[in-house]
Design an enzyme around this catalytic site. Structure first.
Site, PDB file in Angstrom:
ATOM      1  N   SER A 112      -8.720  38.776  42.867  1.00  0.00           N
ATOM      2  CA  SER A 112      -9.840  38.081  42.240  1.00  0.00           C
ATOM      3  C   SER A 112     -11.026  37.950  43.191  1.00  0.00           C
ATOM      4  O   SER A 112     -10.860  37.797  44.406  1.00  0.00           O
ATOM      5  CB  SER A 112      -9.401  36.682  41.805  1.00  0.00           C
ATOM      6  OG  SER A 112     -10.500  35.897  41.386  1.00  0.00           O
TER       7      SER A 112
ATOM      8  N   TYR B 198     -16.846  39.504  39.393  1.00  0.00           N
ATOM      9  CA  TYR B 198     -17.704  38.701  38.521  1.00  0.00           C
ATOM     10  C   TYR B 198     -19.156  39.048  38.834  1.00  0.00           C
ATOM     11  O   TYR B 198     -19.507  39.315  39.985  1.00  0.00           O
ATOM     12  CB  TYR B 198     -17.504  37.200  38.791  1.00  0.00           C
ATOM     13  CG  TYR B 198     -16.202  36.630  38.301  1.00  0.00           C
ATOM     14  CD1 TYR B 198     -15.803  36.757  36.976  1.00  0.00           C
ATOM     15  CD2 TYR B 198     -15.365  35.929  39.159  1.00  0.00           C
ATOM     16  CE1 TYR B 198     -14.609  36.216  36.522  1.00  0.00           C
ATOM     17  CE2 TYR B 198     -14.170  35.384  38.721  1.00  0.00           C
ATOM     18  CZ  TYR B 198     -13.795  35.537  37.398  1.00  0.00           C
ATOM     19  OH  TYR B 198     -12.619  35.001  36.969  1.00  0.00           O
TER      20      TYR B 198
ATOM     21  N   THR C  27     -15.043  41.758  35.093  1.00  0.00           N
ATOM     22  CA  THR C  27     -14.734  40.703  34.125  1.00  0.00           C
ATOM     23  C   THR C  27     -16.008  40.277  33.399  1.00  0.00           C
ATOM     24  O   THR C  27     -16.988  39.885  34.035  1.00  0.00           O
ATOM     25  CB  THR C  27     -14.079  39.504  34.826  1.00  0.00           C
ATOM     26  OG1 THR C  27     -12.810  39.918  35.350  1.00  0.00           O
ATOM     27  CG2 THR C  27     -13.848  38.362  33.855  1.00  0.00           C
TER      28      THR C  27
ATOM     29  N   LYS D 124     -12.704  43.778  31.638  1.00  0.00           N
ATOM     30  CA  LYS D 124     -11.739  42.756  31.255  1.00  0.00           C
ATOM     31  C   LYS D 124     -12.456  41.643  30.494  1.00  0.00           C
ATOM     32  O   LYS D 124     -13.564  41.251  30.852  1.00  0.00           O
ATOM     33  CB  LYS D 124     -11.061  42.178  32.494  1.00  0.00           C
ATOM     34  CG  LYS D 124      -9.996  41.129  32.224  1.00  0.00           C
ATOM     35  CD  LYS D 124      -9.301  40.740  33.515  1.00  0.00           C
ATOM     36  CE  LYS D 124      -8.233  39.684  33.287  1.00  0.00           C
ATOM     37  NZ  LYS D 124      -8.817  38.356  33.010  1.00  0.00           N
TER      38      LYS D 124
ATOM     39  N   HIS E 271      -9.147  35.426  28.761  1.00  0.00           N
ATOM     40  CA  HIS E 271      -9.132  34.691  30.039  1.00  0.00           C
ATOM     41  C   HIS E 271      -8.015  33.639  30.050  1.00  0.00           C
ATOM     42  O   HIS E 271      -8.176  32.534  30.576  1.00  0.00           O
ATOM     43  CB  HIS E 271     -10.484  34.030  30.293  1.00  0.00           C
ATOM     44  CG  HIS E 271     -10.905  34.029  31.728  1.00  0.00           C
ATOM     45  ND1 HIS E 271     -11.749  34.969  32.263  1.00  0.00           N
ATOM     46  CD2 HIS E 271     -10.597  33.201  32.762  1.00  0.00           C
ATOM     47  CE1 HIS E 271     -11.944  34.719  33.551  1.00  0.00           C
ATOM     48  NE2 HIS E 271     -11.253  33.651  33.877  1.00  0.00           N
TER      49      HIS E 271
END
Length: 394
Positions: free
Chosen positions: A110, A134, A160, A254, A278
């Site tokens: 992440s 992100y 994402t 995603k 999510h």
């Protein structure tokens, strides 16, 4: 660990994690947005899908391997990107990546990890590493982060899309959850009952390891504040195209729940689309991942892979997802519960449970190769008509 050996299913790992973690931190893993309707649906909708076994089939030898975006994975499963894994167990991201390497499945780090890109790469040499991104306001930070991931062996970029802002997570508000955890009388009393977690936290602390110029220092931040300060709510499909060009390698998107979004992503060159809400942590009331899957698989039409993320708790859930059009599944909470319960051994246990359940189900379904899983394993009427939840307007 004796209690870990007795864990018969993923839910047992959840129970062990709840026992070890402070209340607010367990709730951060466990909770969803709003009234948690979508959170519950992610699991409940799997239970609505029936299976239809065949007998008289030679299943003495079974095969569970599956290609996941060019990687020959030992299982049709990979570890999803999950923030702050190092808060649940010291060096949690490194532990999870090593467990994934041992099991022969991909691991996705992440953006909001505790360990840095470099630390995880060094700890899990030889693992199939993905990096989740992100959209960031700081273009220079974006460029440095992508360059660091490429330089340290991350093969796939996972973009994402469903976090322009953070969803309203009521449990975190009620628990006053901040990072790092704030010392108050209630949190101290709670932590004193979890000496194993406290010892690890005091040795290692917590920070957002990938933000080299945005360390937490002595301040306190809710996750919503962290997202608002760093993430770009103005990103769009043109932003996706630019990030993919900068990356220059395989990439996936995603957070897709609508078939038209899947078509756009594939048209831009995505290697896979990850059907995900999510984990029910963003907008409450949207479809479960499994209910959105069939329409998205139909929209993709085999031009890219389709991964399912959300609600997977059993090996049979994985096979149900494959039957409805997925190529593989991401698991998030399932491995975090194992990690929080027993560290690296707990993630090993998560993957072993899922692997054993997939293998067992293949034998009992009469399908010796996971590549042959399709709608034939579902009972007539056993796969609900999810079209009412997500119709494709095209």
């Amino acid at each position: 660990m004796k209690t870990l050996r007795r864990a018969a299913e993923i839910r047992d790992l959840r129970r062990l994690a709840r026992r070890r973690l402070p209340h607010a931190i367990f709730e951060f893993i466990d909770g969803g947005a709003g009234r948690e309707i979508t959170l519950r649906a992610n699991e409940d909708d799997f239970a609505r899908i029936g299976l239809s076994p065949r007998v008289g089939v030679d299943v003495a030898t079974r095969r569970t391997r599956r290609d996941i975006v060019g990687f020959d994975s030992a299982l049709p499963v990979m570890l999803a990107p999950t923030g702050l894994a190092g808060l649940y167990w010291p060096q949690g991201e490194q532990a999870a990546a090593r467990a994934a390497r041992r099991a022969g499945v991909p691991f996705c780090l992440s953006t909001n990890s505790v360990a840095s890109i470099e630390e995880v790469s060094a700890a899990a040499t030889g693992a199939d590493l993905w990096f989740q991104y992100y959209f960031l306001k700081d273009e220079g930070l974006t460029d440095r982060m992508l360059a660091r991931a490429r330089a340290h062996g991350y093969r796939v970029l996972c973009i994402t899309l469903d976090l322009p802002v953070q969803g309203r997570r009521h449990r975190d508000v009620r628990n006053a959850f901040v990072v790092p955890p704030k010392v108050t009388l209630p949190t101290v009393l709670d932590a004193l009952r979890r000496p194993s977690w406290v010892a690890g936290y005091l040795r290692h602390g917590v920070s957002f390891g990938n933000f080299e110029t945005h360390q937490l220092g002595g301040g306190f931040s809710t996750i919503a504040q962290h997202i608002a300060s760093l993430c770009d709510a103005g990103a769009d499909w043109e932003t996706v195209r630019r990030i993919a060009e900068k990356w220059g390698g395989p990439w996936v998107v995603k957070g897709v729940l609508h078939p038209e979004d899947a078509r756009i992503a594939v048209g831009l060159g995505a290697s896979a689309v990850v059907v995900s809400n999510h984990g029910g942590r963003q907008l409450d009331g949207v479809p479960s991942a499994i209910s959105a899957l069939p329409a998205i698989a139909a929209a993709v039409e085999g031009r890219a892979q389709v991964l399912l993320d959300g609600g997977v708790r059993r090996g049979t859930d994985v096979l149900k997802a494959l039957a409805l059009g997925a190529d593989a599944c991401m698991i998030g909470r399932a491995f975090l519960w194992g990690l929080a319960a027993a560290g690296e051994a707990g993630v090993d246990k998560t993957l072993a449970l899922l692997g054993d359940e997939i293998d067992n189900a293949l034998a009992l379904l009469g399908v010796p190769d996971v590549a042959a899983i399709g709608p034939q394993i579902l009972t007539p009427g056993g796969a609900p008509d999810f079209s009412a939840k997500m119709r494709d307007p095209a």
